[in-house]
Design a protein around this motif. Structure first.
Motif, PDB file in Angstrom:
ATOM      1  N   HIS D 127       0.758  -1.183   0.010  1.00  0.00           N
ATOM      2  CA  HIS D 127       0.059  -0.135   0.052  1.00  0.00           C
ATOM      3  C   HIS D 127       0.750   1.250   0.013  1.00  0.00           C
ATOM      4  CE1 HIS D 127      -2.705  -3.038   0.922  1.00  0.00           C
ATOM      5  NE2 HIS D 127      -2.243  -3.419   1.959  1.00  0.00           N
ATOM      6  N   ASP D 235      -2.452   2.068  13.877  1.00  0.00           N
ATOM      7  CA  ASP D 235      -3.032   3.074  12.796  1.00  0.00           C
ATOM      8  C   ASP D 235      -1.745   3.665  12.118  1.00  0.00           C
ATOM      9  OD1 ASP D 235      -4.045   5.279  11.788  1.00  0.00           O
ATOM     10  OD2 ASP D 235      -4.671   6.180  13.732  1.00  0.00           O
ATOM     11  N   ARG D 237      -1.146   5.513   8.394  1.00  0.00           N
ATOM     12  CA  ARG D 237      -1.641   6.245   7.480  1.00  0.00           C
ATOM     13  C   ARG D 237      -0.577   7.274   7.085  1.00  0.00           C
ATOM     14  NH1 ARG D 237      -6.677   8.925  10.182  1.00  0.00           N
ATOM     15  NH2 ARG D 237      -5.522   8.334  11.923  1.00  0.00           N
ATOM     16  N   GLU D 239      -0.750  10.466   3.562  1.00  0.00           N
ATOM     17  CA  GLU D 239      -1.463  11.086   2.788  1.00  0.00           C
ATOM     18  C   GLU D 239      -0.706  12.397   2.100  1.00  0.00           C
ATOM     19  OE1 GLU D 239      -5.326  12.625   3.870  1.00  0.00           O
ATOM     20  OE2 GLU D 239      -4.910  14.531   3.033  1.00  0.00           O
ATOM     21  N   SER D 248      -3.523   8.574  -0.762  1.00  0.00           N
ATOM     22  CA  SER D 248      -3.362   8.200   0.746  1.00  0.00           C
ATOM     23  C   SER D 248      -3.661   6.768   0.969  1.00  0.00           C
ATOM     24  CB  SER D 248      -4.577   8.951   1.463  1.00  0.00           C
ATOM     25  OG  SER D 248      -5.917   8.445   0.788  1.00  0.00           O
ATOM     26  N   VAL D 249      -3.212   6.263   1.823  1.00  0.00           N
ATOM     27  CA  VAL D 249      -3.192   4.660   2.126  1.00  0.00           C
ATOM     28  C   VAL D 249      -4.268   4.304   3.215  1.00  0.00           C
ATOM     29  CG1 VAL D 249      -2.063   3.173   3.853  1.00  0.00           C
ATOM     30  CG2 VAL D 249      -0.899   3.946   1.769  1.00  0.00           C
ATOM     31  N   GLU D 250      -5.213   3.550   2.904  1.00  0.00           N
ATOM     32  CA  GLU D 250      -6.128   3.304   4.185  1.00  0.00           C
ATOM     33  C   GLU D 250      -5.335   2.507   5.129  1.00  0.00           C
ATOM     34  OE1 GLU D 250      -9.586   1.544   2.124  1.00  0.00           O
ATOM     35  OE2 GLU D 250      -9.803   3.201   0.644  1.00  0.00           O
ATOM     36  N   GLN D 252      -5.373  -0.954   7.441  1.00  0.00           N
ATOM     37  CA  GLN D 252      -5.744  -2.332   7.211  1.00  0.00           C
ATOM     38  C   GLN D 252      -6.242  -2.996   8.413  1.00  0.00           C
ATOM     39  OE1 GLN D 252      -4.613  -3.663   4.098  1.00  0.00           O
ATOM     40  NE2 GLN D 252      -4.465  -1.408   3.905  1.00  0.00           N
TER      41      GLN D 252
END
Lengths: 328, 328, 328, 328
Positions: D127, D235, D237, D239, D248-250, D252
């Motif tokens: 990702h 968490d 992330r 962006e 951005s990365v979501e 998982q």
């Protein structure tokens, strides 16, 4: 020139339309009529219009259009009356629960040349309208398969159910209209099945859970899933699968926050009522009706659209009762 | 009893407030004043109110409240004038771009006992308000770290920028107010950095990209990320991380469909304008101001809130210019 | 004690199972057999096991279990052979495309007391398994209506289609198994309709688009939507609606980024192949089979589960061909 | 030709790399060394490799590469030892907690011409790698502003914290590497602030909450938000906002179902551990290292990358302690 509107029926949906008319720059709410004097007066005060009667409204040459929000069993008579009076007519669905009566009424509309638009507001919801536009713009190629999910937060009262014509004519009829709107081709077969799962007291009176499959001559499919209960709110989805892709509508919620905690990530429930869910649709629907009057646009949905949806509802009921596939 | 409002300034934001007042059952738009006669007349016609002048409005004993939407450099004078006239005042932010002038103005407000509410509409957006409520309800425990992202679709014209007071006083000031609103504690230090990345012509005049970090005495952090350009629409997010969880606001788009095809799953861009994004917030803001008048609620945000946000903007500008951390 | 496995069939799915066995701490891949010598040798080299023959494997007392990945028309014979040889058997679906042959085969399994597990891997996908668990845990109350969407990125070659038994026995059969798995009640009626929409060359040979509705005696509904084409990837969804709520599986994509630009917010396509989509499911499936051998767990899905899914496929085909509702 | 690997350190992360090597078709785990005999033996048994010693491994001409997973304070010595022994080296971050020691070590690496790759696995997560690729492909234009959020589910034990070098060198260092990886330009200033919010017992020893802002010479910004506590999981992330868009990365989660009920729509928590979150990244990282050996690819991240991230961590700590902006 501002168009003069009269509102027939000052109940729940009447109020919605009154607000939409008041907010439309090309329309003016001039009259309201309702046998319940207080209801009519409340709308008259809020929107500075006059309380009147149906007969006076029909006779008033300054009235351009009427909005019919009266009980279903008065629709056909009122449509005929105002068609003959030369008014444009917006009527909440259906024309009538009986196909033959609806057909005779629509004959009067045709003969008088009256403009009639039916109240399937979902076509005017910006999200559903965007799905239609994506299809028209060729974004998904040829439409192949449609899934419609439509679930109410809770069942209406028994009194309502008894006069509603049943789930297919009352609730699924919106989905039948949406199916026709998006399929671009008339359904050729109807299969439906209904169950009583959420409230056993309606057993024998109506279904509260229904699944329907429509097919068209070219082989397109549409499935509809209805329930009178959804704990998470008013569930209104459609997904259209085509040769080049798919397009779908997301459900709407009044507040779009997300809470993250030890039990996961939670977004709030959906709208709990069709009136808050479709507030933009109701305004757009009246704007479209105004455009029919001002610009000569064709009414969509028309009386004919209403009739076809009703016929699908009748076919679905027969399919569910007899356990057969109905060929139209 | 319906409250009588006068609108000062019939420009873009003035129209928004006119509509909100007209739609509020407890308020009535009685007067509008604007040096541009056509602008005033347009609002007067649409909402059936009278065109008037600032002096007449101040002198009219029937006027309960004024909505100030005039240019920023007139705000302080008008607030003082109407405070002395005994009117309740809703004023678009800021009180003044100069802290000293804002302070002297607020002294008049205090001395006269006038009710003053500032126009940071974001507090009244249902989504941001729900974040605040989640915090107040203890859903995320103690607030620890906040991330605010606020990006405009495009930069305003150079003329606007030159009189705007700069990005921190014009744009970030909304985020400073949101930060204070959600932190529940005053910032103690400010670090800011600004760059010119989207439009080189503003080099030396203003920044178009800014990052800010606030800390509080108890060790909470808030970071703010601003840009004058976002190709995908008006980006307005906040995320609050606390001891028991986190809560965030999703961005808003006018249409929520999803298109699936060979290149992936695409949802439409966001709102492209703050007025469509915050349409519900503007209505709720006026409703809150009405409630201040009718129910004696405290104005939120108050003039003091506006002043504190301005002081943070000043500190941020100093931090960015000098490359230092500013201790408040 | 490590269990000794033999793999029958070294093709595409055989490789998947070989890797799963090699990665399982309680299992060891001891033998591989395939008429294509190179295929068998490749697996033997990669996993340090021996190339052998079906007869030798059946005769070898050290072999605990076989994994049958050979062509469909050999499944029933091989199951009978290894049931008689006293081996535990994992067989890719189906037992046979013919119900009578499947039934006679399962009689041998029963008579010999052999352990037989069928390869409907979707039950072991962590996401589908979590849906099942949510239901079992009572999170959605009583199951009422299920929607299954299952679409392949593209159609298999004509050669495959001709021997596949048709879309209902080849593709929908996985959905029938999932429907039974989640409904908790046997289907009582089947309605199906099929079309040729994506590839006209299969007209008369098979359908490429199918919709199915199952109902149960208590009035639960399940709809299945299948297509042999989905431009956006391998579409595998299920949604279960119950008396207390609903639970659904999200589609899976290899990369979960989001790109925001002027044309909107885009996430990448889904997996484009069932083997990458279900990589975790295949490993979990073999682990479950190992658990059948080690811990005496009941095989799930069993041969009986496979037979019932096949009977639903047969009923669906009859319904689609004859345009009738089939009562089971 | 298969490359021969030796694993130094058989702890938690050592096991992860052992599995990655065993699963790589071009690599073979030949030796493992650990002062804890049982730990070494466990890996030797699982992967059929030999237990050995560091000296033997360095002396063995058949060993191509070593994987260093020993305690941090041994890294620099081991890197030097194996660089001189002519082995390729993969070392978990950091080279050393002390910049001067890291620099002297890297001088040995340069002088010997050894290949050294550092273990910032996040670069190899599919990702994050896709975000990097989107930037390289020009999908978002020029990078302008980056937001990184990185939060651990819970704090490590005090013993670990005391020898970790502090949150900036232990945790934020991964974000510093990601910032450099995505910015495409070296940071020129560092501002950091740290607080103790989640566990008062570490007051004076370390921070558990940190915010960092980096700027580059051309005016790009990167903000990093760290916390040692996140109730909803691990968490991770990022962006990146650019001139043409954003990517951005979501986050998982192991299971992606959604439960809908009266309290809303809930998706499960995220991964709760970096090892399950980054399982694909660890395998891809070893594959990249293999590619360095086989194909002569440049190691990424290199020892120099590790040093630069460490220098940013040192600057952040100084900024946080002294309340100043550090100019590099």
């Amino acid at each position: 020139m501002t168009l003069k509107f009269a509102l027939l029926g000052a109940g729940r949906i009447g109020k919605v339309h009154a607000r939409a008319i008041a907010g439309n720059p090309d329309a003016e709410l001039a009259f309201v009529a309702d046998p319940v004097a207080d209801a009519a007066r409340a709308i008259a005060e809020q929107y500075s219009c006059r309380v009147s009667t149906i007969d006076e409204i029909a006779a008033d040459p300054t009235v351009d259009a009427v909005i019919i929000c009266t009980p279903t069993n008065t629709h056909a008579d009122l449509i005929e009356m105002f068609a003959r009076a030369g008014k444009a007519i917006f009527c909440e669905k259906p024309v009538d629960l009986d196909v033959a009566r609806a057909e005779s009424c629509l004959k009067v509309v045709r003969d008088t040349g009256a403009k009639l638009m039916l109240g399937f507001q979902r076509r005017y919801d910006p999200h559903f309208a965007a799905v239609k536009k994506a299809i028209s713009d060729g974004r998904i190629g040829e439409v192949e398969m449609i899934q419609i999910v439509s679930r109410d937060p809770g069942a209406p009262p028994m009194d309502y159910i008894k006069t509603s014509g049943g789930i297919f004519r009352d609730m699924t009829i919106h989905d039948f209209d949406m199916a026709r709107f998006l399929l671009g081709e008339e359904p050729a077969t109807v299969y439906a099945t209904g169950s009583v799962l959420t409230d056993k007291t309606i057993e024998g009176v109506d279904y509260d859970s229904a699944s329907v499959t429509l097919t068209t001559a070219s082989g397109k499919h549409c499935t509809i899933s209805n329930s009178r209960r959804a704990t998470y709110g008013y569930d209104q989805r459609v997904e259209v699968h085509g040769s080049k892709g798919a397009v779908s509508v997301e459900n709407q919620r009044p507040v779009t926050i997300e809470l993250a905690a030890g039990d996961g990530f939670t977004r709030p429930p959906l709208h709990d009522f069709f009136m808050t869910r479709y507030v933009e649709a109701y305004a757009a629907e009246i704007a479209a009706f105004v455009s029919v009057l001002k610009d000569g646009a064709s009414p969509s949905p028309s009386g004919e659209d209403g009739l076809r949806a009703l016929k699908l509802a009748d076919a679905a009921l027969r399919s569910a009762k007899q356990g057969v596939v109905v060929v139209l």
